[in-house]
Structures are given as structure tokens and as C-alpha cells.
Design an enzyme around this catalytic site. Structure first.
Site, short mmCIF file in Angstrom:
data_model
loop_
_atom_site.label_atom_id
_atom_site.label_comp_id
_atom_site.label_asym_id
_atom_site.label_seq_id
_atom_site.Cartn_x
_atom_site.Cartn_y
_atom_site.Cartn_z
N GLY A 55 0.85 -1.19 0.00
CA GLY A 55 0.00 0.00 0.00
C GLY A 55 0.88 1.23 0.00
N CYS A 82 5.27 -6.34 1.92
CA CYS A 82 5.65 -4.93 1.80
C CYS A 82 4.95 -4.08 2.86
CB CYS A 82 5.39 -4.43 0.38
SG CYS A 82 6.25 -2.88 0.06
N TYR A 83 4.00 -3.24 2.48
CA TYR A 83 3.29 -2.46 3.50
C TYR A 83 2.68 -3.38 4.56
CZ TYR A 83 0.11 0.84 5.70
OH TYR A 83 -0.54 1.62 6.60
N HIS A 169 8.20 -8.13 -2.92
CA HIS A 169 6.93 -8.50 -3.56
C HIS A 169 7.03 -9.85 -4.26
CE1 HIS A 169 4.71 -4.70 -3.11
NE2 HIS A 169 5.90 -4.12 -3.19
N GLU A 171 4.71 -11.54 -5.43
CA GLU A 171 3.67 -11.66 -6.48
C GLU A 171 4.13 -11.15 -7.84
OE1 GLU A 171 3.81 -9.57 -4.03
OE2 GLU A 171 2.87 -7.64 -4.45
N ASP A 227 -15.62 -13.18 -22.61
CA ASP A 227 -16.46 -13.29 -21.41
C ASP A 227 -17.89 -13.72 -21.75
OD1 ASP A 227 -14.18 -12.38 -20.25
OD2 ASP A 227 -14.89 -10.34 -19.92
N LYS A 370 -9.40 -12.93 -15.72
CA LYS A 370 -9.47 -13.18 -17.16
C LYS A 370 -8.82 -14.51 -17.57
CE LYS A 370 -10.73 -11.24 -21.07
NZ LYS A 370 -11.99 -10.51 -21.27
#
Ligand code: XMP
Length: 514
Positions: A55, A82-83, A169, A171, A227, A370
Site C-alpha cells: 500500500g 511490503c506495507y 513483492h 507476487e 467473457d 481473465k
């Protein structure tokens, strides 16, 4: 079957949807919630683990995004990133301050591989850092399990309490062994089983839809995009001919696209659904006559689309359910899921169309990212060319023709675009480019064709690489391929005598060329 769940608590960082996607890639279902969510609500979900995201705030600053100490005392494993890591230390009695040296980018981290979090991770591993604050002193009870040259506390753990915090991070793909770390947290710390799999999701969803719909009537607007196609096929597997799909051909689709959609979903295709194709080309061309301004074109196309759909819906009469192809990022970006600012207002979240007579909305893809929608599409047996189709804007070629839209210009851009796409596929480049298409500029210039002087249009070729479509870089297409495309376009497409290659990044350019 109960679905095991990880809760991702969002503190407003830019990678938060990525965190959730990585968790799901490890076959564990997760949902994103704002840090403002009531702790009781989170407890009631009985998550297998909690991940606190990055964040923008400083956790010790006034009004900073925060969380309750109790969150760490629930007996549920927590991973702070992180944050989230700094906040965990701050709340539990450690010290977080401005770092003497901030770290940004790829940094070598030394990790303690005896930690559950770093099992099978290399002792020295490259990680993505982005922080100006740092953990100066870990909270009591914690042990440091990673550091860098400038960051003495790059990760900590309190193993007995299942609490873990990492400054970098995992991710982000630049963290080379990040997925391993997330997987370790999910399987070694949270003891997840990994039951989030698309085949099971598809099967369960079909069953759930069947139960919910019963003998009701269902209406779906089909655009031919990923979609709505996946939603339609899922519905058709669940309720067969109780489903009616309306496909509006506004005459602004790519070359042959209307027929391709009809071939898959129409009466000769493999699915048992009621398919209505509305050929409304003339209506759209009529309304677009003389209109040059891009926003106005978008508005007209949107309004006309609703009108056509409304007329069809009236013909069909009252239905019980209306299908919408909402996907998880729509939910999060509308501010309903996480903490992200409202980036876009989505036509398909919240505001329900009041021109269709229906009782309830069905959103079978609401939980999916997605890439998961595509996987579900493959599970459902939808052809790959449909599942891996490029994004195509709702207003279609209407916004890929600069200035007034005319039927002649539509043909020009369709033909040029088809040649471009064909050659890119032939060159084996299609999988590596995020989005590529031709757009018709409104510029005419002098040329020679044989002995004759011409005064024809210039077409622009666009090709970008992008991860999230929010930013994009120009994709480099080899000159010989571009040369071949240009040669074919000017020879084969009447009305075009010049081919330009757009080398603008986003920002400041948009991906579309309108
Ligand atoms: P821009 O041009 O804003 O596009 O950089 C970002 C992505 O969004 C797509 N796009 C749209 N998609 N309706 C859509 O469904 C629209 O009106 C629309 N406008 C842009 C664009 O193709 C790109 O992938």
C-alpha cells in the site's frame, strides 16, 4: 464441497490483484477485501490464511491504513507483503521508519532456507523491492529470515503463530522464486489442499445454475468476446434451450467476425441455444453519418446498441434471468471488492438495464480473473481461437476509424486489419503481442499507382505489449514482416495508399487509435 479460501486484505497497493492471481494459480481460491472490512466478517469466512498486501502509506503516519492487533491473534496464518509486512511489525511492537536507503527494483536477497516460507528457494535469490520505509527492528517473538545489503529485515517469521512478513513483492514476476514462496505459505503454513481447479469450477457452476434457474427463461447478450461467449456456453450447458442469446451485429466488427460468431453459436453450431442475430449495420451507419468526434461516436454506438437489444428483448417478452459477463477485476475495480480507487465505471456492475423485463441477474464469471475465464472456456470446449481472442472494444471499428464512419471506410479497415493479422500469425508473432490491429487514419495523401496519381487514405498499424492494458509498450515487429503487410495492404485494399506504424507508448497514447 466447501471451497477453502484465502483472504487478501487490500491496503491500496498497485499489485494487489496480482497477489490474488498468484494464489489462484497455486489452485487456492481467494478473495480481495478492503482493510476497512470488519474483522468479524473476515472471521466468519473461516479463511485458511490471510495475506496483507502492499500500500502507499507509511504505517506510522497519521490516518494510515491499518488493522486490528486481533487479526494476528485469530490462530489463522498471516502473510504480510511490503506495507502489509511493515504494518504487522508496527502493530505487534516492532519499529518501522524511513529507510536510510530506499530499495527499488531487482535486489539480491539472502534467505534462510530452513524457514517453511523459503523451502526449496535458493539461498541468494533476486526479488522485487519497492519501499521507502523499512523494518528497523522486528516485533518481539519474531525471527529475521531474510536480509539484503541495505535492508536488515527483509523477512521475518514467528513460526509457532504462523505469522510471516516479507518486505519484497513475491507476487511480481521479477521476484524469481516468488511463486514458490507463495506456494510454500499456502501449502506448508496454511495447509491448503489446493481444490481451486477450473474443471471442478465449471462442473459446480453448471450444477448451481441449473438448480437456480429451474425451468426459468434466460436471456444473454452475446458479443462474441471471451467473457460473454464463456458465460453463454456455460449457461447453455446448464439450461439448454431455455437460454436465448442475442447477438447484435453493428457492422463494426472485424472481417467475417459476425459469421464466425454465428458459426459457433448459431443453429449449425455445437450448442443448443436459441440464437438471434440482429443485422443492424444500416441503423448504426445511419446514426454515425457525419459524426466525427470519438466520444460522440462511442455514445451513439452504445445507445443504439441498447435500443436494438431492447427491441429484441421486447419481442422475446419477460424472462426470469439476464446474464452478465462480469468478471472479478470488474468487481474489484468498481470499488466493491478491494481498496482500489474506482478506476472505471462498469456498465456491467451495479447498474442494471431497466429496459429488459427480468427478475434476476446471473453472473456466472463474477469470481474469475481473465486467465481463469479462458481456462473455463477451454474446459467447456470452446474453440481456442475464440478463447484466446484479442480484446476488442464494444464500439468496434467505430473507434478505429478516425473521423466519420462510412461503410466504405469500414471495409477498408476490415481488409487491412485482416491482412495484418494474417501475416502476424504466419510469422508466428501472434502469441507474443498483447494487442495488434489496423486503424484508418483520416489522412489522405498523394501517391502513384501504375501511371496514375492517387489520393487515398493512410492506415496505421498498432502493436503493443502489455500486462494489464493500463500501460503498454510498442511491440517490435521485424521490418520484413511490416514490409510484407504494407505491400499487401496497398496492393489489395482499394482506397489505401500508405501504411504507417504507430510507435507511441501508453501513456501518453492509448492502445486504441481513435
Ligand atoms: P485504451 O485505448 O484505453 O484501451 O488504452 C485499453 C484496453 O481497453 C480496450 N477498450 C475497450 N474495451 N469497450 C471495451 O470493451 C470499450 O469501449 C473500449 N475501449 C478500449 C482496448 O481495446 C484495450 O484493450
Amino acid at each position: 464441497m466447501s471451497r477453502e479460501k484465502i483472504v487478501v486484505i487490500d491496503f491500496g497497493g498497485q499489485y494487489n490483484q496480482l497477489v490474488a492471481r498468484r494464489v489462484r494459480e497455486c489452485n487456492v481460491y481467494c478473495e480481495i477485501y478492503s482493510y476497512r472490512t470488519d474483522l468479524e466478517q473476515i472471521k466468519a469466512m473461516n479463511p485458511k490464511g490471510i495475506i496483507l498486501t502492499g500500500g502507499p502509506d507509511s504505517c506510522y503516519g497519521p490516518g494510515a491504513a491499518s488493522c486490528d492487533r486481533e487479526l494476528f491473534e485469530l490462530g489463522i496464518p498471516v502473510l504480510g507483503l511490503c506495507y502489509g509486512a511493515q504494518l504487522m511489525m508496527h502493530v505487534l511492537g516492532g519499529r518501522v521508519t524511513k529507510a536510510p536507503v530506499g530499495e527499488y527494483g531487482k535486489i539480491e536477497v539472502r534467505v534462510d532456507t530452513s524457514s517453511k516460507l523459503f523451502g526449496n528457494v535458493s539461498e541468494k535469490t533476486v526479488c522485487w523491492m519497492s519501499h521507502h520505509d523499512y523494518i528497523e527492528r522486528e516485533a518481539p517473538g519474531f525471527r529475521v529470515i531474510a536480509h539484503t545489503v541495505d535492508c536488515p529485515v527483509a523477512a521475518v517469521q514467528w513460526e509457532e503463530r504462523d505469522l510471516y512478513a516479507i518486505q519484497f513483492h513475491p507476487e511480481v514476476l521479477h521476484t524469481q522464486e516468488g511463486t514458490k514462496m507463495i506456494r510454500n505459505f499456502l501449502y506448508e503454513v496454511c495447509r491448503c489442499e489446493g481444490n481451486w481447479k477450473m474443471d471442478a469450477f465449471v462442473e459446480n457452476s453448471i450444477e448451481a445454475i441449473r438448480r437456480k434457474v429451474g425451468s426459468g427463461k434466460v436471456l444473454c447478450a452475446l458479443s462474441g468476446g471471451v467473457d460473454s461467449s464463456v458465460a453463454a456456453v456455460m449457461l447453455s450447458k446448464a439450461v439448454g434451450e431455455q437460454l436465448t442469446c442475442v447477438f447484435v451485429d453493428h457492422g463494426l466488427l472485424r472481417k467475417d467476425e459476425g459469421d464466425e460468431v454465428e458459426a459457433v453459436f448459431g443453429p449449425d453450431g455445437p450448442y443448443k441455444l436459441n440464437f438471434i442475430r440482429v443485422n443492424a449495420q444500416e441503423r448504426f451507419y445511419g446514426r454515425l453519418q457525419g459524426v466525427e468526434e470519438p466520444e460522440q461516436k462511442r455514445k451513439i454506438i452504445g445507445e443504439e446498441f441498447i435500443r436494438v437489444f431492447e427491441e429484441e428483448a421486447k419481442r422475446i417478452g419477460a424472462v426470469d434471468f439476464l446474464v452478465q459477463g462480469t468478471i472479478y477485476p470488474d468487481v474489484v475495480e468498481s470499488g466493491l471488492g478491494g481498496e482500489s480507487a474506482v478506476i472505471k465505471s462498469h456498465h456491467n456492475v451495479g447498474g442494471l438495464p431497466d429496459y429488459v423485463d427480468f427478475k434476476e441477474i446471473l453472473e456466472p464469471l463474477r469470481d474469475l480473473f481473465k486467465d481463469e475465464v479462458r481456462k473455463a472456456g477451454l474446459e467447456l470446449g470452446i474453440p481456442e481461437n475464440l478463447v484466446f481472442r484479442q480484446p476488442f472494444p464494444g464500439p468496434g471499428l467505430g473507434i478505429r476509424i478516425i473521423g466519420e464512419v462510412t461503410p466504405e471506410k469500414v471495409v477498408m479497415v476490415q481488409e487491412a486489419d485482416a491482412i495484418y493479422r494474417e501475416e502476424i500469425v504466419k510469422a508466428g508473432l501472434d502469441k507474443g503481442i498483447g494487442q495488434y490491429f489496423a486503424a484508418l487514419t483520416n489522412m489522405r495523401s498523394v501517391g502513384v499507382m501504375g501511371d496514375e496519381r492517387t489520393y487515398d487514405y493512410a492506415v496505421a498499424l498498432r502493436a503493443v505489449s502489455t500486462v494489464d492494458f493500463m500501460t503498454a509498450e510498442v511491440a517490435e515487429i521485424p521490418w520484413d514482416v511490416l514490409g510484407k503487410v504494407a505491400g499487401r495492404i496497398v496492393n489489395e485494399v482499394r482506397g489505401i495508399s500508405r501504411v504507417l506504424y504507430d510507435v507511441t507508448q501508453k501513456p501518453p497514447g492509448t492502445i486504441e487509435f481513435e
